[in-house]
Design an enzyme around this catalytic site. Structure first.
Site, PDB file in Angstrom:
ATOM      1  N   GLY A  12      54.978  24.670  24.689  1.00 53.24           N
ATOM      2  CA  GLY A  12      55.331  23.509  25.504  1.00 53.24           C
ATOM      3  C   GLY A  12      54.712  23.603  26.889  1.00 53.24           C
ATOM      4  N   ASP A  13      54.834  22.498  27.647  1.00 57.73           N
ATOM      5  CA  ASP A  13      54.288  22.431  29.009  1.00 57.73           C
ATOM      6  C   ASP A  13      52.782  22.620  29.055  1.00 57.73           C
ATOM      7  OD1 ASP A  13      56.935  22.249  29.984  1.00 57.73           O
ATOM      8  OD2 ASP A  13      57.115  24.428  29.941  1.00 57.73           O
ATOM      9  N   LYS A  16      50.507  17.886  27.888  1.00 55.01           N
ATOM     10  CA  LYS A  16      50.345  16.773  26.922  1.00 55.01           C
ATOM     11  C   LYS A  16      50.365  15.423  27.636  1.00 55.01           C
ATOM     12  CE  LYS A  16      53.822  18.416  24.621  1.00 55.01           C
ATOM     13  NZ  LYS A  16      53.924  19.739  25.259  1.00 55.01           N
ATOM     14  N   GLY A  40      59.075  16.917  29.986  1.00 51.47           N
ATOM     15  CA  GLY A  40      58.728  16.346  31.287  1.00 51.47           C
ATOM     16  C   GLY A  40      57.226  16.183  31.291  1.00 51.47           C
ATOM     17  N   HIS A  41      56.764  15.029  30.842  1.00 54.23           N
ATOM     18  CA  HIS A  41      55.318  14.817  30.723  1.00 54.23           C
ATOM     19  C   HIS A  41      54.774  14.251  32.035  1.00 54.23           C
ATOM     20  CE1 HIS A  41      55.481  14.852  26.036  1.00 54.23           C
ATOM     21  NE2 HIS A  41      55.881  15.963  26.608  1.00 54.23           N
ATOM     22  N   GLN A 224      57.238  19.310  23.503  1.00 61.82           N
ATOM     23  CA  GLN A 224      57.330  20.766  23.349  1.00 61.82           C
ATOM     24  C   GLN A 224      56.065  21.306  22.650  1.00 61.82           C
ATOM     25  OE1 GLN A 224      60.422  18.863  22.371  1.00 61.82           O
ATOM     26  NE2 GLN A 224      60.666  18.961  24.568  1.00 61.82           N
ATOM     27  N   GLY A 415      41.710  19.903  36.697  1.00 54.81           N
ATOM     28  CA  GLY A 415      42.587  19.543  37.815  1.00 54.81           C
ATOM     29  C   GLY A 415      43.643  18.585  37.287  1.00 54.81           C
TER      30      GLY A 415
HETATM   31  P1  IMP Z   1      66.183  22.620  24.262  1.00 52.96           P
HETATM   32  O1  IMP Z   1      65.053  21.825  23.682  1.00 52.96           O
HETATM   33  O2  IMP Z   1      66.656  22.099  25.584  1.00 52.96           O
HETATM   34  O3  IMP Z   1      67.288  22.833  23.283  1.00 52.96           O
HETATM   35  O4  IMP Z   1      65.613  24.096  24.605  1.00 52.96           O
HETATM   36  C1  IMP Z   1      65.257  25.005  23.581  1.00 52.96           C
HETATM   37  C2  IMP Z   1      64.072  25.872  24.012  1.00 52.96           C
HETATM   38  O5  IMP Z   1      62.915  25.049  24.121  1.00 52.96           O
HETATM   39  C3  IMP Z   1      64.231  26.534  25.379  1.00 52.96           C
HETATM   40  O6  IMP Z   1      63.550  27.778  25.375  1.00 52.96           O
HETATM   41  C4  IMP Z   1      63.529  25.580  26.321  1.00 52.96           C
HETATM   42  O7  IMP Z   1      63.062  26.211  27.488  1.00 52.96           O
HETATM   43  C5  IMP Z   1      62.381  25.132  25.442  1.00 52.96           C
HETATM   44  N1  IMP Z   1      61.896  23.805  25.791  1.00 52.96           N
HETATM   45  C6  IMP Z   1      62.465  22.619  25.501  1.00 52.96           C
HETATM   46  N2  IMP Z   1      61.742  21.612  25.975  1.00 52.96           N
HETATM   47  C7  IMP Z   1      60.669  22.164  26.555  1.00 52.96           C
HETATM   48  C8  IMP Z   1      59.520  21.623  27.201  1.00 52.96           C
HETATM   49  O8  IMP Z   1      59.322  20.405  27.312  1.00 52.96           O
HETATM   50  N3  IMP Z   1      58.632  22.538  27.666  1.00 52.96           N
HETATM   51  C9  IMP Z   1      58.786  23.867  27.519  1.00 52.96           C
HETATM   52  N4  IMP Z   1      59.838  24.416  26.919  1.00 52.96           N
HETATM   53  C10 IMP Z   1      60.775  23.577  26.440  1.00 52.96           C
END
Ligand code: IMP
Length: 430
Positions: A12-13, A16, A40-41, A224, A415
């Site tokens: 994730g992050d 995207k 958080g896109h 994610q 960037g």
């Molecule tokens: P949840 O989706 O809030 O249940 O979190 C479950 C796991 O996914 C945790 O380790 C979060 O940090 C990770 N996670 C959920 N959404 C994101 C994202 O958009 N970016 C990175 N990690 C995420």
């Protein structure tokens, strides 16, 4: 007949939001197929920085249709606030944003349970975003969830809230919490109804199908990353949905035969938020440097992200699961100035070299990265528009990632801004 899926190839992050916004410039619709406000896109256009949580990353492209599909979980209060914030910035979504009747609604008791569980889990906590994602998907799978279409019928919504609350009450009490009374929960839904009901589509998947049949271009936007997929990720340190390309089909209703390409988004290094294995994690100054230069703090929670070197077995795994047609490589600029860069090409587990991501969690936790090392570059790369304009060392680094990751790099982001991008291949033309 062109639909292209955009998936996270790491944890994730990966960026995207930027990639979808960029491709959305030549797409007719963007369909978000999984997750909810845990995402958080981020999109940067000039001085403007927008973080989208529910709204598809086609929002900033005037005229692009935005669909919140049935694979999503939606916090109705947060969605209304997000749309109001976009509107205040002059983003006009009227007539082009649609919400599937079948998307599930995140209710206050989901958020409560998420927080109580994490607090009670101590060291074993997952490190969720605290947005109620897991409990909401639990209600979906348990066939007692409240769906967006239920906003239309207050009597039915009241019954569903009562049923779900009865189910969660013992859990909430056991965890030391106080279940919220049903009446204000239902009242809030009734208040939000007029804002959301006009956006509802009982035929959201037919709407998307019609767009594809009309020969238009559709982006299926994931949330994610592959390693956070409920089935294929580092369970239990995962989110509660299918983040991979298969999820694009189930989450949107677009069949696999209509998906013409899958772009995996990967950073030029790696990050992870929350618990779970992360073999290339850096605990030293270099890790902190990457964190600071890459602004590696959660766009949803503000938490510092764990930072590490690029992990090729992870990207190879993402390639296998998603059938990637290319990698959109982001944040290459963050590595500028580091004297040498490391790339994990395999692991050592129990004294044995392993080329693939281990599928057992204890093995993954034990994995030690085996690195290849290359020289870094010092030149500012943010104005490069062609691959050939990058310093030789940066080109060599990207080629190494292609070689060890087993998939070509079709886009390089140098960037945060839309313009700071080298597009090597347009997914709609490949
Ligand atoms: P949840 O989706 O809030 O249940 O979190 C479950 C796991 O996914 C945790 O380790 C979060 O940090 C990770 N996670 C959920 N959404 C994101 C994202 O958009 N970016 C990175 N990690 C995420």
């Amino acid at each position: 007949m062109v639909a292209v899926a955009i998936v996270g190839a790491q944890w994730g992050d990966e960026g995207k939001g930027k990639v979808v916004d960029l491709y959305a410039g030549s797409a007719d619709a963007v369909v978000r197929y999984a997750g909810g406000p845990n995402a958080g896109h981020t999109i940067v256009v000039g001085e403007d920085r927008v973080v989208l949580k529910h709204v598809p990353s086609g929002a900033l492209r005037a005229g692009t249709i935005c669909v919140l599909a049935q694979g999503m979980v939606i916090d109705p209060d947060a969605l209304v606030a997000e749309m109001a914030a976009l509107s205040a910035r002059g983003v006009d979504l009227s007539g082009r944003i649609f919400v599937s009747d079948r998307a599930h609604l995140i209710m206050p008791y989901h958020v409560l349970v998420d927080g109580l569980r994490e607090a009670a889990a101590g060291e074993a906590r997952i490190g969720t975003t605290g947005r109620g994602i897991g409990p909401c998907y639990e209600d979906k799978i348990g066939r007692r969830g409240l769906r967006a279409g239920d906003l239309r019928d207050t009597t039915r919504a009241t019954q569903l809230v009562a049923r779900a609350l009865a189910c969660w009450e013992p859990t909430i009490r056991r965890l030391g919490g106080e279940p919220p009374p049903a009446a204000p929960v239902v009242q809030k839904l009734a208040e939000l109804g007029p804002r959301l009901i006009p956006l509802l589509r009982s035929d959201a998947s037919a709407l998307v199908d019609g767009i594809i049949r009309a020969g238009k271009r559709v982006l299926l936007e994931g949330a994610q990353g592959t390693l956070l997929d409920i089935d294929h990720g580092t369970y239990p340190f995962v989110t509660s949905s299918n983040t991979t390309a298969g999820g694009a089909c189930t989450g949107s209703g677009v069949p696999p035969t209509k998906i013409s390409g899958v772009v995996g988004v990967s950073k030029a290094y790696a990050t992870r938020v929350g618990g779970g294995p992360f073999p290339t994690e850096l605990f030293d100054e270099e890790g902190q440097m990457i964190r600071d230069r890459g602004h590696e703090y959660g766009s949803t929670t503000g938490r510092p992200r764990r930072c590490g070197w690029f992990d090729a077995p992870v990207v190879r795994y993402a390639n296998r699961l998603n059938g990637l047609s290319g990698i959109a490589l982001t944040k290459l600029d963050v590595l500028t100035g580091l004297p040498r860069l490391k790339v994990c090409v395999a692991y050592e587990i129990g004294g044995v070299r392993r080329d693939e991501v281990p599928l057992s969690l204890p093995e993954f936790e034990e994995a030690k990265p085996l690195y290849e090392q290359v020289e870094g570059w010092k030149e500012d790369i943010s104005s490069a528009k062609e691959f050939g304009e990058l310093p030789k060392a940066a080109q060599k680094y990207v080629r190494l990632l292609e070689e060890v990751g087993g998939v070509e790099v079709s886009l390089v982001s140098v960037g945060p801004d839309r313009n700071e991008t080298i597009v090597r291949k347009n997914p709609f033309r490949s």
